[in-house]
Design a protein around this motif. Sequence first.
Motif, PDB file in Angstrom:
ATOM      1  N   GLY A   1       0.798  -1.101   0.025  1.00  0.00           N
ATOM      2  CA  GLY A   1       0.042  -0.016  -0.008  1.00  0.00           C
ATOM      3  C   GLY A   1       0.773   1.099  -0.113  1.00  0.00           C
ATOM      4  O   GLY A   1       0.433   2.311  -0.517  1.00  0.00           O
TER       5      GLY A   1
ATOM      6  N   PRO B   1       3.647   3.754  -4.842  1.00  0.00           N
ATOM      7  CA  PRO B   1       2.792   4.453  -5.560  1.00  0.00           C
ATOM      8  C   PRO B   1       2.198   3.609  -6.903  1.00  0.00           C
ATOM      9  O   PRO B   1       2.637   2.596  -7.248  1.00  0.00           O
ATOM     10  N   ALA B   2       0.930   4.144  -7.071  1.00  0.00           N
ATOM     11  CA  ALA B   2       0.262   3.394  -8.162  1.00  0.00           C
ATOM     12  C   ALA B   2       0.873   3.730  -9.531  1.00  0.00           C
ATOM     13  O   ALA B   2       1.317   4.716  -9.819  1.00  0.00           O
ATOM     14  N   THR B   3       1.041   2.633 -10.397  1.00  0.00           N
ATOM     15  CA  THR B   3       1.586   2.572 -11.868  1.00  0.00           C
ATOM     16  C   THR B   3       0.486   3.188 -12.774  1.00  0.00           C
ATOM     17  O   THR B   3       0.879   3.315 -13.822  1.00  0.00           O
ATOM     18  N   THR B   4      -0.734   2.881 -12.487  1.00  0.00           N
ATOM     19  CA  THR B   4      -1.717   3.017 -13.626  1.00  0.00           C
ATOM     20  C   THR B   4      -2.974   4.021 -12.786  1.00  0.00           C
ATOM     21  O   THR B   4      -2.924   4.031 -11.780  1.00  0.00           O
TER      22      THR B   4
END
Length: 238
Positions: free
Chosen positions: A232, A235-238
């Motif tokens: 969590g 960082p999000a990649t999408t």
Amino acid sequence: MTCLTPIKPVSTSRFNCVSLRRTHPLSGVIIPHCTSLRPSQYPSRSFTTTPHSHNWLAPKRGHTQKNRKGKPRVPTGGSTRGTTVIWGDWGIRMRDHDRRISAAQLNLGAETIKRRLRGQRYRLYTRVCANIGVYTSGNEMRMGKGKGSFDHWASRVAVSKVLFELKGELHEEIVRDAFRLAANKMPGLYEFVRKGDPPVMGITKLENGLTREEVMKPRIKLPPPSLPVSAGRLPATT
């Protein structure tokens, strides 16, 4: 064939002897046994059972090389050596860091204890010795030109190191007062300890169930790793 040379008899008129010869029990030398021979005329003993007095204010080797200033020993490996009372019943222990005490200051502290306990039955033990040479240069001298000439002997006293111990038929309050007067004559902060007090590792006393292994462990307890929590934080990649 071996020829044996006869031993010439000793004149009895010279020594006023009762018997002609006897062997010394220590050196094995044959000496005449006579009534007029004093014990001081016997062969001297090659050993003695009397201990030599140890000068704890100067090393035995003397001045051989110039010592660096250095720092007192830091027990990074968890050593508690020299932090407890061994021979006596009470002691005085250092509470400061990086103290270099001169031989004159140590001698003044010991003489203060003896002066306070004059007339009492006791024995004073010294746990430190002045074996570090201190070198100084004259006033208003330019930098360089060597380390300087020898000035005095000193001792590097680490934190929680016991300096003096006392044993004898003394009241504890009198011993406390003697150590208080000695602490006022020496640089640094000191504390009073008894025989049986817990050892000290650095500045941490190993008491109330605290062990050396627990002190050596990290102080902050980290939670066990969790994959969802770690994922969590990414960082999000999408």
